[in-house]
Structure formats: C-alpha cells, structure tokens
Design a protein around this motif. Structure first.
Motif, PDB file in Angstrom:
ATOM      1  N   MET A 149       0.820  -1.212   0.000  1.00  0.00           N
ATOM      2  CA  MET A 149       0.000   0.000   0.000  1.00  0.00           C
ATOM      3  C   MET A 149       0.856   1.266   0.000  1.00  0.00           C
ATOM      4  O   MET A 149       0.514   2.255  -0.647  1.00  0.00           O
ATOM      5  N   LYS A 150       1.961   1.235   0.716  1.00  0.00           N
ATOM      6  CA  LYS A 150       2.868   2.388   0.726  1.00  0.00           C
ATOM      7  C   LYS A 150       3.369   2.688  -0.683  1.00  0.00           C
ATOM      8  O   LYS A 150       3.348   3.833  -1.150  1.00  0.00           O
ATOM      9  N   ARG A 151       3.801   1.656  -1.366  1.00  0.00           N
ATOM     10  CA  ARG A 151       4.344   1.845  -2.718  1.00  0.00           C
ATOM     11  C   ARG A 151       3.249   2.178  -3.726  1.00  0.00           C
ATOM     12  O   ARG A 151       3.488   2.930  -4.673  1.00  0.00           O
ATOM     13  N   LEU A 152       2.069   1.632  -3.527  1.00  0.00           N
ATOM     14  CA  LEU A 152       0.946   1.959  -4.404  1.00  0.00           C
ATOM     15  C   LEU A 152       0.587   3.434  -4.267  1.00  0.00           C
ATOM     16  O   LEU A 152       0.294   4.113  -5.258  1.00  0.00           O
ATOM     17  N   ALA A 153       0.636   3.944  -3.040  1.00  0.00           N
ATOM     18  CA  ALA A 153       0.323   5.355  -2.799  1.00  0.00           C
ATOM     19  C   ALA A 153       1.367   6.281  -3.412  1.00  0.00           C
ATOM     20  O   ALA A 153       1.059   7.418  -3.784  1.00  0.00           O
ATOM     21  N   GLU A 154       2.584   5.806  -3.550  1.00  0.00           N
ATOM     22  CA  GLU A 154       3.677   6.626  -4.077  1.00  0.00           C
ATOM     23  C   GLU A 154       3.843   6.505  -5.588  1.00  0.00           C
ATOM     24  O   GLU A 154       4.534   7.312  -6.207  1.00  0.00           O
ATOM     25  N   ALA A 155       3.205   5.515  -6.188  1.00  0.00           N
ATOM     26  CA  ALA A 155       3.439   5.196  -7.602  1.00  0.00           C
ATOM     27  C   ALA A 155       2.745   6.173  -8.546  1.00  0.00           C
ATOM     28  O   ALA A 155       1.773   6.839  -8.190  1.00  0.00           O
ATOM     29  N   GLY A 156       3.263   6.217  -9.767  1.00  0.00           N
ATOM     30  CA  GLY A 156       2.593   6.951 -10.830  1.00  0.00           C
ATOM     31  C   GLY A 156       1.421   6.147 -11.347  1.00  0.00           C
ATOM     32  O   GLY A 156       1.393   4.912 -11.227  1.00  0.00           O
ATOM     33  N   LEU A 157       0.450   6.806 -11.933  1.00  0.00           N
ATOM     34  CA  LEU A 157      -0.767   6.124 -12.359  1.00  0.00           C
ATOM     35  C   LEU A 157      -0.511   5.097 -13.461  1.00  0.00           C
ATOM     36  O   LEU A 157      -1.266   4.128 -13.601  1.00  0.00           O
ATOM     37  N   GLU A 158       0.543   5.311 -14.249  1.00  0.00           N
ATOM     38  CA  GLU A 158       0.843   4.376 -15.336  1.00  0.00           C
ATOM     39  C   GLU A 158       1.838   3.306 -14.936  1.00  0.00           C
ATOM     40  O   GLU A 158       2.160   2.417 -15.734  1.00  0.00           O
ATOM     41  N   ASP A 159       2.336   3.368 -13.710  1.00  0.00           N
ATOM     42  CA  ASP A 159       3.245   2.325 -13.234  1.00  0.00           C
ATOM     43  C   ASP A 159       2.510   0.994 -13.151  1.00  0.00           C
ATOM     44  O   ASP A 159       1.280   0.948 -13.009  1.00  0.00           O
ATOM     45  N   LYS A 160       3.263  -0.090 -13.218  1.00  0.00           N
ATOM     46  CA  LYS A 160       2.664  -1.423 -13.174  1.00  0.00           C
ATOM     47  C   LYS A 160       2.466  -1.870 -11.725  1.00  0.00           C
ATOM     48  O   LYS A 160       3.428  -1.977 -10.967  1.00  0.00           O
ATOM     49  N   SER A 161       1.228  -2.128 -11.357  1.00  0.00           N
ATOM     50  CA  SER A 161       0.975  -2.624 -10.003  1.00  0.00           C
ATOM     51  C   SER A 161       1.531  -4.039  -9.843  1.00  0.00           C
ATOM     52  O   SER A 161       1.826  -4.473  -8.726  1.00  0.00           O
ATOM     53  N   SER A 162       1.709  -4.752 -10.950  1.00  0.00           N
ATOM     54  CA  SER A 162       2.284  -6.093 -10.888  1.00  0.00           C
ATOM     55  C   SER A 162       3.705  -6.056 -10.335  1.00  0.00           C
ATOM     56  O   SER A 162       4.092  -6.895  -9.520  1.00  0.00           O
ATOM     57  N   THR A 163       4.480  -5.076 -10.757  1.00  0.00           N
ATOM     58  CA  THR A 163       5.858  -4.947 -10.281  1.00  0.00           C
ATOM     59  C   THR A 163       5.883  -4.628  -8.793  1.00  0.00           C
ATOM     60  O   THR A 163       6.672  -5.183  -8.029  1.00  0.00           O
ATOM     61  N   ILE A 164       5.003  -3.719  -8.372  1.00  0.00           N
ATOM     62  CA  ILE A 164       4.929  -3.339  -6.961  1.00  0.00           C
ATOM     63  C   ILE A 164       4.506  -4.531  -6.109  1.00  0.00           C
ATOM     64  O   ILE A 164       5.080  -4.807  -5.052  1.00  0.00           O
ATOM     65  N   ALA A 165       3.510  -5.265  -6.572  1.00  0.00           N
ATOM     66  CA  ALA A 165       3.036  -6.437  -5.829  1.00  0.00           C
ATOM     67  C   ALA A 165       4.126  -7.497  -5.735  1.00  0.00           C
ATOM     68  O   ALA A 165       4.375  -8.061  -4.662  1.00  0.00           O
ATOM     69  N   TYR A 166       4.778  -7.761  -6.856  1.00  0.00           N
ATOM     70  CA  TYR A 166       5.821  -8.793  -6.893  1.00  0.00           C
ATOM     71  C   TYR A 166       6.974  -8.438  -5.963  1.00  0.00           C
ATOM     72  O   TYR A 166       7.416  -9.257  -5.148  1.00  0.00           O
ATOM     73  N   ASP A 167       7.466  -7.210  -6.062  1.00  0.00           N
ATOM     74  CA  ASP A 167       8.605  -6.805  -5.235  1.00  0.00           C
ATOM     75  C   ASP A 167       8.242  -6.774  -3.751  1.00  0.00           C
ATOM     76  O   ASP A 167       9.026  -7.224  -2.902  1.00  0.00           O
ATOM     77  N   SER A 168       7.052  -6.259  -3.433  1.00  0.00           N
ATOM     78  CA  SER A 168       6.630  -6.177  -2.032  1.00  0.00           C
ATOM     79  C   SER A 168       6.474  -7.572  -1.427  1.00  0.00           C
ATOM     80  O   SER A 168       6.873  -7.814  -0.283  1.00  0.00           O
ATOM     81  N   TYR A 169       5.912  -8.483  -2.190  1.00  0.00           N
ATOM     82  CA  TYR A 169       5.729  -9.854  -1.723  1.00  0.00           C
ATOM     83  C   TYR A 169       7.074 -10.537  -1.478  1.00  0.00           C
ATOM     84  O   TYR A 169       7.293 -11.156  -0.434  1.00  0.00           O
ATOM     85  N   HIS A 170       7.989 -10.403  -2.420  1.00  0.00           N
ATOM     86  CA  HIS A 170       9.266 -11.100  -2.299  1.00  0.00           C
ATOM     87  C   HIS A 170      10.179 -10.486  -1.244  1.00  0.00           C
ATOM     88  O   HIS A 170      11.092 -11.167  -0.761  1.00  0.00           O
ATOM     89  N   GLU A 171       9.931  -9.253  -0.864  1.00  0.00           N
ATOM     90  CA  GLU A 171      10.725  -8.634   0.192  1.00  0.00           C
ATOM     91  C   GLU A 171      10.172  -8.939   1.584  1.00  0.00           C
ATOM     92  O   GLU A 171      10.829  -8.644   2.586  1.00  0.00           O
ATOM     93  N   THR A 172       8.989  -9.517   1.659  1.00  0.00           N
ATOM     94  CA  THR A 172       8.349  -9.738   2.959  1.00  0.00           C
ATOM     95  C   THR A 172       7.838 -11.171   3.112  1.00  0.00           C
ATOM     96  O   THR A 172       8.525 -12.040   3.624  1.00  0.00           O
ATOM     97  N   LEU A 173       6.638 -11.415   2.656  1.00  0.00           N
ATOM     98  CA  LEU A 173       5.916 -12.651   2.945  1.00  0.00           C
ATOM     99  C   LEU A 173       6.502 -13.878   2.253  1.00  0.00           C
ATOM    100  O   LEU A 173       6.362 -15.003   2.754  1.00  0.00           O
ATOM    101  N   ALA A 174       7.155 -13.680   1.126  1.00  0.00           N
ATOM    102  CA  ALA A 174       7.642 -14.816   0.342  1.00  0.00           C
ATOM    103  C   ALA A 174       8.586 -15.716   1.129  1.00  0.00           C
ATOM    104  O   ALA A 174       8.616 -16.934   0.921  1.00  0.00           O
ATOM    105  N   GLN A 175       9.341 -15.129   2.051  1.00  0.00           N
ATOM    106  CA  GLN A 175      10.333 -15.927   2.796  1.00  0.00           C
ATOM    107  C   GLN A 175       9.688 -17.001   3.675  1.00  0.00           C
ATOM    108  O   GLN A 175      10.344 -17.947   4.091  1.00  0.00           O
ATOM    109  N   PHE A 176       8.386 -16.852   3.932  1.00  0.00           N
ATOM    110  CA  PHE A 176       7.686 -17.823   4.780  1.00  0.00           C
ATOM    111  C   PHE A 176       6.868 -18.820   3.972  1.00  0.00           C
ATOM    112  O   PHE A 176       6.193 -19.677   4.546  1.00  0.00           O
ATOM    113  N   HIS A 177       6.905 -18.700   2.644  1.00  0.00           N
ATOM    114  CA  HIS A 177       6.116 -19.582   1.782  1.00  0.00           C
ATOM    115  C   HIS A 177       7.004 -20.578   1.049  1.00  0.00           C
ATOM    116  O   HIS A 177       8.138 -20.255   0.681  1.00  0.00           O
TER     117      HIS A 177
END
Length: 210
Positions: free
Chosen positions: A116-144
C-alpha cells in the motif's frame, strides 16, 4: 471479487489506528482491519487467492477465542501471549493457539503495508504487478514454499496499472489522489501496529512458533 462487499479504505484506516492503543495491540481492531484487507486482496482477483483463504482461516480462529469463555485473555496481543505461554500454547483441542495464528497474520501485514505504501507513491501508469511482486518477495515470500512463491510471481503479471487499481480501491472516494492519501495513512498505521506486534514477539521470543 465479492460483489456484495466493497473495500473501504477509510474503515481499514480507522481499524488499524485503533488497533494500537499505547503499548497495546487490540485484537478486535486488528481483526476488523484484516477483514478489510481481505476485501482489498479481492480487488486483485485470483492473484492472492491462497493468501486470502489463509487470512480468512486465521481471522476465524481469533474471532473464536474472542467469543468464548476466555475472551478477556484475548483482548490484546500481550494479554494473549501472557495467557498462552504458561500453557505451552495448548489452549484448544480444535484450534491452533492465538499467538501462533496471529504470527501468520503479522507476517502478511508486512507485505500489505509495503504494498500500500508503494501503491500510494506510484505513478498512475506504473505497473501494479511490479509493486506487488517486489513487495511480496521482500516480505511474505520468505515464509512460503517454492510452489506458492512461484504461483504468486506468475499471477502478479495479470495486474494492470496502479491507476486502475487505485480507482478500484477508492470507488467511493472523490478521486485517485484522495485514495493515494488514505492508502499512505493506512500504510503508516499498519507499520505502527506491525512494529509494536514485532516487539512483543521478540520480547516473548515467539518468532519461531511452529
């Protein structure tokens, strides 16, 4: 997405602001915030279906403890831990302990807040897929396990632009900029709750609960 229930960013913000009361984390408000988070993840379609299913299961367990005879011991995260530790977390034959259950939600909160932090900071044409992927792999992915990490990684490519996702998030708000402002506040409130909860798991040495 469930057509009968909408994501309400203002309610999400209110819940996580109230979840942190001084040095306490109030479980009822934490759960209320998480119910809204499931509506947020619904906006992503099937991308985080596994995560949402797991969240719903964990929320139901905490609601079970809050509705029973020992509910007062589960008013805050700290009181829950202090109650369960002497019992070696064997508090129910049917359900995992509250401390174990909340630890899984706690880990997911790091992802949700960063996303949500990165989504709030992003440009409207930025890819939410990139934000989701990076945010997931920096946090929750380590437990999956690998299979889930791979599935989330592939599925995130189906997401559209940040502008499109922000419009969905703020469907009842005036404009995208207002949505971004609220999501930025939500991320800050989540971070406060996350840090306080993290300190409690560290204080009681419970990060390794199986």
């Amino acid at each position: 997405m469930n057509e009968t229930v909408k994501f309400n960013p203002k309610e999400l913000l209110d819940a996580f602001k109230k979840a942190k009361g001084g040095e306490e984390v109030v479980i009822d408000e934490y759960v209320r915030g998480y119910v809204q988070l499931t509506h947020f993840f619904d906006l992503l379609g099937t991308v985080f279906g596994y995560i949402n299913s797991d969240i719903n299961e964990k929320v139901a367990i905490l609601q079970y403890y809050r509705s029973g005879e020992i509910s007062e011991f589960y008013r805050t995260v700290k009181s829950m831990m202090e109650y369960e530790i002497p019992k070696d977390f064997s508090v129910s034959a049917e359900h995992p302990s509250g401390s174990r259950t909340l630890l899984r939600l706690h880990r997911a909160l790091a992802f949700a807040g960063l996303f949500m932090k990165r989504l709030a900071e992003a440009g409207l044409e930025d890819k939410s897929s990139t934000i989701a992927y990076d945010s997931y792999h920096e946090t929750l992915a380590q437990f999956h396990p690998w299979l889930i990490r791979k599935g989330v990684g592939v599925a995130t490519y189906t997401l559209g632009t940040c502008g499109n996702l922000l419009e969905k998030c703020g469907s009842d708000l005036h404009n995208v900029e207002e949505t971004k402002e609220i999501l930025a506040e939500v991320a800050l409130a989540m971070d406060e709750v996350y840090k306080q909860t993290e300190s409690l798991y560290t204080q009681f040495d419970l990060h390794g609960l199986p």
